[in-house]
Write an enzyme that holds these catalytic residues in place. Structure first.
Site, PDB file in Angstrom:
ATOM      1  N   HIS A 118     -41.610 -16.751 -48.257  1.00 57.41           N
ATOM      2  CA  HIS A 118     -42.993 -17.255 -48.177  1.00 57.41           C
ATOM      3  C   HIS A 118     -42.960 -18.705 -47.721  1.00 57.41           C
ATOM      4  O   HIS A 118     -42.864 -19.627 -48.529  1.00 57.41           O
ATOM      5  CB  HIS A 118     -43.660 -17.104 -49.553  1.00 57.41           C
ATOM      6  CG  HIS A 118     -45.114 -17.487 -49.585  1.00 57.41           C
ATOM      7  ND1 HIS A 118     -45.962 -17.101 -50.614  1.00 57.41           N
ATOM      8  CD2 HIS A 118     -45.872 -18.222 -48.746  1.00 57.41           C
ATOM      9  CE1 HIS A 118     -47.171 -17.573 -50.399  1.00 57.41           C
ATOM     10  NE2 HIS A 118     -47.141 -18.280 -49.263  1.00 57.41           N
ATOM     11  N   GLU A 163     -53.784 -16.107 -55.752  1.00 55.17           N
ATOM     12  CA  GLU A 163     -53.390 -17.527 -55.743  1.00 55.17           C
ATOM     13  C   GLU A 163     -54.546 -18.286 -56.393  1.00 55.17           C
ATOM     14  O   GLU A 163     -54.422 -18.810 -57.490  1.00 55.17           O
ATOM     15  CB  GLU A 163     -53.139 -18.004 -54.300  1.00 55.17           C
ATOM     16  CG  GLU A 163     -52.804 -19.482 -54.176  1.00 55.17           C
ATOM     17  CD  GLU A 163     -52.711 -19.962 -52.714  1.00 55.17           C
ATOM     18  OE1 GLU A 163     -53.239 -19.284 -51.816  1.00 55.17           O
ATOM     19  OE2 GLU A 163     -52.119 -21.052 -52.499  1.00 55.17           O
ATOM     20  N   HIS A 181     -44.904 -20.910 -44.506  1.00 54.69           N
ATOM     21  CA  HIS A 181     -45.762 -20.956 -43.307  1.00 54.69           C
ATOM     22  C   HIS A 181     -45.132 -21.972 -42.376  1.00 54.69           C
ATOM     23  O   HIS A 181     -45.001 -23.142 -42.743  1.00 54.69           O
ATOM     24  CB  HIS A 181     -47.174 -21.394 -43.677  1.00 54.69           C
ATOM     25  CG  HIS A 181     -47.830 -20.496 -44.681  1.00 54.69           C
ATOM     26  ND1 HIS A 181     -48.711 -19.512 -44.332  1.00 54.69           N
ATOM     27  CD2 HIS A 181     -47.702 -20.423 -46.031  1.00 54.69           C
ATOM     28  CE1 HIS A 181     -49.120 -18.873 -45.419  1.00 54.69           C
ATOM     29  NE2 HIS A 181     -48.517 -19.406 -46.472  1.00 54.69           N
ATOM     30  N   HIS A 183     -51.497 -12.577 -49.099  1.00 55.15           N
ATOM     31  CA  HIS A 183     -51.747 -13.560 -50.167  1.00 55.15           C
ATOM     32  C   HIS A 183     -52.822 -12.964 -51.071  1.00 55.15           C
ATOM     33  O   HIS A 183     -53.863 -12.489 -50.588  1.00 55.15           O
ATOM     34  CB  HIS A 183     -52.290 -14.863 -49.577  1.00 55.15           C
ATOM     35  CG  HIS A 183     -51.264 -15.740 -48.952  1.00 55.15           C
ATOM     36  ND1 HIS A 183     -50.430 -15.330 -47.952  1.00 55.15           N
ATOM     37  CD2 HIS A 183     -50.939 -17.048 -49.197  1.00 55.15           C
ATOM     38  CE1 HIS A 183     -49.632 -16.345 -47.607  1.00 55.15           C
ATOM     39  NE2 HIS A 183     -49.925 -17.402 -48.344  1.00 55.15           N
ATOM     40  N   ASP A 228     -43.704 -22.224 -49.459  1.00 49.76           N
ATOM     41  CA  ASP A 228     -45.088 -22.160 -48.946  1.00 49.76           C
ATOM     42  C   ASP A 228     -45.301 -23.115 -47.763  1.00 49.76           C
ATOM     43  O   ASP A 228     -45.181 -22.693 -46.620  1.00 49.76           O
ATOM     44  CB  ASP A 228     -46.086 -22.428 -50.070  1.00 49.76           C
ATOM     45  CG  ASP A 228     -47.449 -21.803 -49.827  1.00 49.76           C
ATOM     46  OD1 ASP A 228     -47.602 -21.032 -48.866  1.00 49.76           O
ATOM     47  OD2 ASP A 228     -48.381 -22.077 -50.619  1.00 49.76           O
ATOM     48  N   ASP A 229     -45.621 -24.372 -48.050  1.00 49.03           N
ATOM     49  CA  ASP A 229     -45.869 -25.373 -46.998  1.00 49.03           C
ATOM     50  C   ASP A 229     -45.098 -26.636 -47.372  1.00 49.03           C
ATOM     51  O   ASP A 229     -45.679 -27.623 -47.841  1.00 49.03           O
ATOM     52  CB  ASP A 229     -47.371 -25.666 -46.908  1.00 49.03           C
ATOM     53  CG  ASP A 229     -48.160 -24.419 -46.567  1.00 49.03           C
ATOM     54  OD1 ASP A 229     -48.138 -24.001 -45.403  1.00 49.03           O
ATOM     55  OD2 ASP A 229     -48.765 -23.828 -47.487  1.00 49.03           O
TER      56      ASP A 229
END
Ligand code: ADE
Ligand code: ZN
Length: 347
Positions: free
Chosen positions: A24, A207, A26, A204, A285-286
């Site tokens: 996961h 969340e 991005h 997703h 994630d980011d």
């Protein structure tokens, strides 16, 4: 393997050195402020922040949407195939340094095609970096195309059509962007089409959204993995299902704190998810926006939660391989590598 014999002070090094997969991430969320500024200059894009420091200072998020606004603005500097290559290559080097042996990478093509960047430019740049990582770093990676859930299902069908000539360059589809008000059922037809095409499916859910979104991602989209999913613990029947079917959750602890899903890492539920028998994994994630790449997520989470020890480190890494979309033989190879690593630590 007597994992209890591993002293707690050895955990940080063990977490960093153990082989692992990331499921996961991005790729647009790996765009560091320095690269945003250099690409903005190269492509003559005007940024609403005067300096790198001013941009970084804006990374104080109150919820998912407050982050997405800045994340989409940052992605606007990406224009050429070389830009996409450089972004992905920078991530893959960091993943290699974190002993990631396999990564399944999200990309958001609609963010770019909406600005007039051809789909081919995006995917060819990302794919070139992935091919190079396989050859030069011994790191395997694949791409998952995410549909933006704040847009319409027709928009998702449009980008799917654009993507199909490049079918060999991505393994699946996902669903990201603002969750609230954009439930999974909005995308049930396009996910059904992707299933017919043999694409792997993730979404997703849970969340910011409720446990219902997780049920719907499973039942209406047939998602094979749930991204985040941390709200599942609000619903005991859902927990039973996740455990029985061993449906993986790709949890992102630093992201969850930055986006105020949990107030602190010490209050994060990852240890409880594991204790329930859920196939949870740790991911970044980011990472450029949330304070760290994969090892930083492991280190900070284990430092904050005393319930997490060597047994959980092993379980999380093992789950990351079990939950990946590679063939059984490749999976078994990585799990053997992981077992050998832990056996050596116990000796
Ligand atoms: N896009 C990038 N990061 C995301 C996240 N954490 N949730 C939803 N969409 C995203
Ligand atoms: Zn995400």
């Amino acid at each position: 393997m007597n994992l209890a014999s591993i002293p707690r002070q050895e955990l940080p090094e063990l977490l960093c050195r153990m082989p692992k997969a990331e499921l996961h991430i991005h790729i647009e969320g790996s765009l560091e402020p320095e690269l945003i500024f250099s690409l903005a200059e190269r492509n003559r894009v005007q940024l609403p922040y005067p300096t790198i420091e001013a941009l970084r200072a804006a990374y104080a998020f109150t919820d998912l949407q407050s982050f997405l606004d800045i994340y989409y603005a940052g992605a606007s500097v990406l224009q050429t195939e070389e830009d996409f290559f450089e972004m992905a290559w920078a991530y893959l080097l960091r993943a290699k340094a974190d002993n990631v042996v396999h990564s399944e990478i999200f990309f958001d093509p609609q963010t770019h095609t909406a600005r007039g960047v051809p789909f081919a430019t995006v995917i060819n740049g990302l794919d070139r970096a992935i091919q190079q990582a396989g050859k030069e770093l011994g790191l395997s990676a694949s791409l998952i195309l995410c549909f933006l859930r704040h847009l319409t299902e027709d928009d998702a069908f449009t980008v799917l059509e654009e993507a199909l000539p490049f079918r060999d360059k991505f393994i699946g589809v996902g669903l990201d962007s603002g969750e609230k008000g954009n439930p999974p059922e909005k995308f049930s037809r396009v996910f059904a089409r992707c299933r017919e095409l043999g694409l792997r499916l993730v979404a997703h859910a849970g969340e910011e959204g409720t446990a219902d979104y997780i049920w719907h991602a499973l039942d209406l989209l047939q998602a094979e993995r749930i991204d985040h999913g941390v709200h599942c613990l609000d619903d005991p029947q859902l927990v039973t299902r996740l455990v029985q079917q061993q449906i993986p959750l790709t949890v992102c602890p630093l992201s969850n704190v930055k986006l105020c899903v949990f107030p602190t890492l010490a209050s994060h539920n990852i240890a409880r998810l594991l204790a329930c028998g859920i196939r949870a994994t740790i991911n970044s994630d980011d990472p450029a926006y949330f304070g760290g790449y994969l090892n930083q997520n492991y280190l900070a989470t284990f430092a904050a939660l005393p319930e997490l020890g060597a047994a959980e480190a092993y379980q999380l890494a093992r789950n990351s391989f079990e939950a990946s979309f590679v063939d059984a033989e490749t999976k078994a190879g990585w799990i053997s590598l992981l077992d050998a690593f832990f056996q050596q630590q116990c000796a």
